[in-house]
Design an enzyme around this catalytic site. Sequence first.
Site, PDB file in Angstrom:
ATOM      1  CG  HIS A 188      -1.901   0.989   1.391  1.00  0.00           C
ATOM      2  ND1 HIS A 188      -1.646   2.288   1.785  1.00  0.00           N
ATOM      3  CD2 HIS A 188      -3.238   0.924   1.180  1.00  0.00           C
ATOM      4  CE1 HIS A 188      -2.785   2.964   1.821  1.00  0.00           C
ATOM      5  NE2 HIS A 188      -3.764   2.170   1.459  1.00  0.00           N
TER       6      HIS A 188
ATOM      7  CG  ASP B  60       0.577  -2.359   6.124  1.00  0.00           C
ATOM      8  OD1 ASP B  60      -0.395  -2.526   6.878  1.00  0.00           O
ATOM      9  OD2 ASP B  60       0.505  -1.739   5.040  1.00  0.00           O
TER      10      ASP B  60
ATOM     11  CD  GLN C 283      -6.889  -4.417   4.040  1.00  0.00           C
ATOM     12  OE1 GLN C 283      -7.821  -5.158   4.335  1.00  0.00           O
ATOM     13  NE2 GLN C 283      -7.079  -3.157   3.698  1.00  0.00           N
TER      14      GLN C 283
ATOM     15  CE  LYS D 214      -7.216  -0.094   6.045  1.00  0.00           C
ATOM     16  NZ  LYS D 214      -8.016   0.309   4.895  1.00  0.00           N
TER      17      LYS D 214
ATOM     18  CB  CYS E  32      -3.703   3.417  -1.555  1.00  0.00           C
ATOM     19  SG  CYS E  32      -4.839   4.761  -1.278  1.00  0.00           S
TER      20      CYS E  32
HETATM   21  N1  PMP Z   1      -1.752  -0.723   4.581  1.00  0.00           N
HETATM   22  C1  PMP Z   1      -2.709  -1.443   4.020  1.00  0.00           C
HETATM   23  C2  PMP Z   1      -2.385  -2.838   3.538  1.00  0.00           C
HETATM   24  C3  PMP Z   1      -3.984  -0.917   3.870  1.00  0.00           C
HETATM   25  O1  PMP Z   1      -4.949  -1.647   3.311  1.00  0.00           O
HETATM   26  C4  PMP Z   1      -4.251   0.397   4.320  1.00  0.00           C
HETATM   27  C5  PMP Z   1      -5.606   1.039   4.161  1.00  0.00           C
HETATM   28  N2  PMP Z   1      -6.206   0.839   2.929  1.00  0.00           N
HETATM   29  C6  PMP Z   1      -3.218   1.110   4.916  1.00  0.00           C
HETATM   30  C7  PMP Z   1      -1.990   0.514   5.029  1.00  0.00           C
HETATM   31  C8  PMP Z   1      -3.417   2.486   5.431  1.00  0.00           C
HETATM   32  O2  PMP Z   1      -4.277   2.483   6.516  1.00  0.00           O
HETATM   33  P1  PMP Z   1      -4.862   3.819   7.106  1.00  0.00           P
HETATM   34  O3  PMP Z   1      -5.430   4.583   5.945  1.00  0.00           O
HETATM   35  O4  PMP Z   1      -5.911   3.371   8.059  1.00  0.00           O
HETATM   36  O5  PMP Z   1      -3.748   4.545   7.764  1.00  0.00           O
END
Ligand code: PMP
Length: 415
Positions: A132, A209, A212, A235, A373
């Site tokens: 991401h 990270d 997910q 999430k 993203c």
């Molecule tokens: N890493 C991953 C794998 C994600 O799916 C996301 C959110 N789509 C993020 C990081 C970023 O998370 P946040 O927008 O809650 O900071």
Amino acid sequence: MTVVDQARASTYDLARVRADFPILAREIHGRPLVYLDNAASTQKPRIVAETIAECYGGWYANVERGVHTLSQLATAQRERARETVARFLNARSAEEAVFTRGTTESVNLVAEAWGRRNVGPGDEVLITGLEHHSNLVPWQRLCEERGAQLRVAAIDDAGEVRLDEFERLLSPRTRIAAFAHVSNALGTVNPVREMAAMAHRAGALALVDGAQAVPHMLVDVRDLGCDFYAFSGHKVYGPSGIGVLWGRKEILDAMPPWQSGGGMVQTVRFEKTTYAPPPHRFEAGTPFIEGAAGLAAALDYLTAMGLPAVGAWESELLALATARLAEVPGLRIVGTARRKAAVLSFVMDGIHPHDLGTILDHDGIAIRAGHHCAQPVMERFGVPATARASFGLYNTPEEVEALAAALHKARELFG
Ligand code: PMP
């Protein structure tokens, strides 16, 4: 047994789960809501809203240093929430759990506080091709600033990280390897324990990270052997605007502060300031007090549901959806890793994912369309965007059937 039979035969108490989420009863365009955008953000169980309401109605005040009762109550609630987070991750102690705004802030904290001190000219940071943007851009910026090199381990046609390449790219120059536990764009579950061990063998740290992963599987940071683990409250059925950076104590202890201000100091003199120990060192300013309590309520809820049962249920939904979508003419699933979690990305000949998103919305079905993203992932698969259905603990086989039916209808309309 077919996957449909398996899903229906499950002992998972779906009706009870759905009753806990008031929003699921609403209609969109006159149709029952089918919420399949869980990878972007999950809906909230009643207990999370109730916990936040209890905070405002019963114990709200600013935390730390207050002598009055409410401030002490609020401080105690926050520290209890931290303990819940630590238990949820099987951390050694609550001091290892830093509250942040979410995964993005957690990664930025490490990249800036740890990174600026530990990454220098000629050093390397290793990420993977499925990250991401929030686990990519902070490292890219750090490398640019510090004269270091960003290395990227490629993914294969199924959307799996090429572990041979990951290992080959690790060297004595690598200071940290940062990688997703589960890809938000492809659903790939990475073998993070193995990857952390590889990083350590090369003398690098490992950041995972987990944005997910935490909604779908038990995470045990000690078992994974990583050094940092980041996730977001929203999430995992909790509030948005709160998240966690878990860090190994000895590493957090050695890290300089990131943001500065109230709450992260011990003594302040014009000549010299000394800093609070972790986790408060990394929590400058008035925090999201009610958010931490809401997050703890969400984690307790998920723990009570039993993450293995939740993960098993979602796997059934994913298997059913994969089978059903494969029957739609001209539909291609993007991301076919051997281990996947709750995410199904796809493209359809002749229909742009955004149009698909709009068409499905008219049937009350919420999916996401875009690059998620993860633009390098889209580039890797030669698509500008994908449509993505992602599942949560409250989704049903009937909703999967509704998705498949809507896609067949779209095919007929536009094919
Ligand atoms: N890493 C991953 C794998 C994600 O799916 C996301 C959110 N789509 C993020 C990081 C970023 O998370 P946040 O927008 O809650 O900071």
